[in-house]
Design an enzyme around this catalytic site. Structure first.
Site, PDB file in Angstrom:
ATOM      1  N   LYS A 195      27.712  34.719  55.904  1.00 56.70           N
ATOM      2  CA  LYS A 195      29.307  33.418  55.918  1.00 56.70           C
ATOM      3  C   LYS A 195      29.926  33.757  57.051  1.00 56.70           C
ATOM      4  O   LYS A 195      29.590  35.342  57.358  1.00 56.70           O
ATOM      5  CB  LYS A 195      30.062  33.916  54.458  1.00 56.70           C
ATOM      6  CG  LYS A 195      29.421  32.923  52.875  1.00 56.70           C
ATOM      7  CD  LYS A 195      30.334  33.187  52.372  1.00 56.70           C
ATOM      8  CE  LYS A 195      29.577  31.982  50.851  1.00 56.70           C
ATOM      9  NZ  LYS A 195      30.335  32.226  50.016  1.00 56.70           N
ATOM     10  N   ARG A 201      38.634  29.641  35.617  1.00 57.60           N
ATOM     11  CA  ARG A 201      39.014  28.211  36.049  1.00 57.60           C
ATOM     12  C   ARG A 201      39.566  26.072  35.604  1.00 57.60           C
ATOM     13  O   ARG A 201      40.323  26.583  34.636  1.00 57.60           O
ATOM     14  CB  ARG A 201      39.529  27.682  37.060  1.00 57.60           C
ATOM     15  CG  ARG A 201      40.406  28.977  38.140  1.00 57.60           C
ATOM     16  CD  ARG A 201      40.390  28.695  39.507  1.00 57.60           C
ATOM     17  NE  ARG A 201      38.844  28.589  40.303  1.00 57.60           N
ATOM     18  CZ  ARG A 201      38.388  28.061  41.531  1.00 57.60           C
ATOM     19  NH1 ARG A 201      39.151  28.130  42.134  1.00 57.60           N
ATOM     20  NH2 ARG A 201      37.418  27.596  41.449  1.00 57.60           N
ATOM     21  N   SER A 238      40.810  30.162  46.819  1.00 58.05           N
ATOM     22  CA  SER A 238      40.924  30.438  48.391  1.00 58.05           C
ATOM     23  C   SER A 238      40.710  29.751  49.163  1.00 58.05           C
ATOM     24  O   SER A 238      41.484  29.633  50.682  1.00 58.05           O
ATOM     25  CB  SER A 238      39.894  31.876  48.852  1.00 58.05           C
ATOM     26  OG  SER A 238      39.479  32.922  48.002  1.00 58.05           O
ATOM     27  N   HIS A 260      43.008  35.416  41.187  1.00 58.45           N
ATOM     28  CA  HIS A 260      41.998  35.921  41.355  1.00 58.45           C
ATOM     29  C   HIS A 260      42.961  37.752  40.954  1.00 58.45           C
ATOM     30  O   HIS A 260      42.362  38.456  40.250  1.00 58.45           O
ATOM     31  CB  HIS A 260      42.027  37.104  42.880  1.00 58.45           C
ATOM     32  CG  HIS A 260      40.417  36.050  43.060  1.00 58.45           C
ATOM     33  ND1 HIS A 260      40.869  35.736  44.805  1.00 58.45           N
ATOM     34  CD2 HIS A 260      39.372  35.427  43.112  1.00 58.45           C
ATOM     35  CE1 HIS A 260      39.571  34.831  45.089  1.00 58.45           C
ATOM     36  NE2 HIS A 260      38.821  34.619  44.005  1.00 58.45           N
TER      37      HIS A 260
HETATM   38  O1  PNS Z   1      33.946  34.803  44.600  1.00 58.71           O
HETATM   39  P1  PNS Z   1      32.767  33.553  44.739  1.00 58.71           P
HETATM   40  O2  PNS Z   1      32.232  33.029  46.303  1.00 58.71           O
HETATM   41  O3  PNS Z   1      32.684  32.426  43.238  1.00 58.71           O
HETATM   42  O4  PNS Z   1      31.826  35.336  44.765  1.00 58.71           O
HETATM   43  C1  PNS Z   1      30.313  35.163  43.970  1.00 58.71           C
HETATM   44  C2  PNS Z   1      29.463  36.174  44.236  1.00 58.71           C
HETATM   45  C3  PNS Z   1      30.505  36.745  45.045  1.00 58.71           C
HETATM   46  C4  PNS Z   1      30.311  36.497  42.745  1.00 58.71           C
HETATM   47  C5  PNS Z   1      28.289  35.894  43.753  1.00 58.71           C
HETATM   48  O5  PNS Z   1      27.923  35.033  44.650  1.00 58.71           O
HETATM   49  C6  PNS Z   1      27.344  37.015  44.043  1.00 58.71           C
HETATM   50  O6  PNS Z   1      27.030  37.740  42.683  1.00 58.71           O
HETATM   51  N1  PNS Z   1      26.969  37.219  45.220  1.00 58.71           N
HETATM   52  C7  PNS Z   1      25.910  38.358  45.348  1.00 58.71           C
HETATM   53  C8  PNS Z   1      24.844  38.369  45.303  1.00 58.71           C
HETATM   54  C9  PNS Z   1      24.055  38.066  43.861  1.00 58.71           C
HETATM   55  O7  PNS Z   1      24.228  39.154  42.988  1.00 58.71           O
HETATM   56  N2  PNS Z   1      23.336  37.629  43.869  1.00 58.71           N
HETATM   57  C10 PNS Z   1      23.061  37.146  42.500  1.00 58.71           C
HETATM   58  C11 PNS Z   1      23.840  36.339  41.117  1.00 58.71           C
HETATM   59  S1  PNS Z   1      24.087  35.073  41.206  1.00 58.71           S
END
Ligand code: PNS
Length: 165
Positions: free
Chosen positions: A42, A92, A130, A18
């Site tokens: 979560k 990645r 993570s 990150h």
């Molecule tokens: O670190 P992560 O868990 O891979 O991040 C995922 C994240 C936070 C980017 C994704 O879950 C997200 O954008 N969540 C917010 C809800 C949203 O916008 N959903 C629609 C797009 S998929």
């Protein structure tokens, strides 16, 4: 023209992968807002405030134009709130691609004015996540190569103080 980007994620906790993406994105955009998702569904190891404080310590040297903020709801709304035209995500391996493509296309449908930009994670951090860092820490392994020093300390402290972790 000011180029503003958001870098959204769970960051539970921030890893070197990150940090590498944040560092490189900080050189590409005039303003970078790291968005920490506050997802009540979560059960993160670190609270939203802890995750933000850790990220702030890790990105301190990247410059005043990099900030950290919590969000809930949609990433595109968080982007709009900060006047961002870009979402930054790290890639990645090929295994990340499918989910990232789906997210990028969904976000583009929701907000055609906000574009997702991908940065390939540096080779040495290609295996880092993570969840893996948490697992290694849980079983007493060395997380030094995987996470920034403040995060390694926080992981060790959390595991010492809470045997259920
Ligand atoms: O670190 P992560 O868990 O891979 O991040 C995922 C994240 C936070 C980017 C994704 O879950 C997200 O954008 N969540 C917010 C809800 C949203 O916008 N959903 C629609 C797009 S998929």
């Amino acid at each position: 023209m000011t180029r503003v980007a958001v870098f959204p994620g769970s960051f539970d906790p921030m890893t070197n992968a990150h940090l590498d993406v944040a560092q490189r994105a900080s050189g590409l955009f005039d303003r970078l807002v790291i968005g920490v998702l506050n997802n009540p569904r979560k059960a993160p190891l670190f609270t939203i405030d802890e995750r933000i404080a850790l990220i702030e310590r890790c990105v301190r040297d990247l410059g005043e134009h990099v900030s950290v903020d919590a969000f809930d709801g949609l990433t595109v709304d968080f982007a709009r709130h900060h006047g961002a035209g870009f979402i930054v995500r790290g890639l990645r391996a090929v295994s990340d691609f499918e989910a990232e493509l789906q997210m990028a296309l969904t976000n583009r449908k929701l907000a055609p004015g906000v574009d997702t930009t991908f940065l390939m994670t540096a080779l040495e951090y290609g295996y880092v996540s993570s969840s893996l860092a948490k697992e290694v820490a849980r079983f007493g392994g060395d997380v030094g190569p995987m996470v920034p020093p403040p995060v390694a300390e926080a992981l060790a402290a959390r595991i010492r103080s809470d045997p259920r972790v």
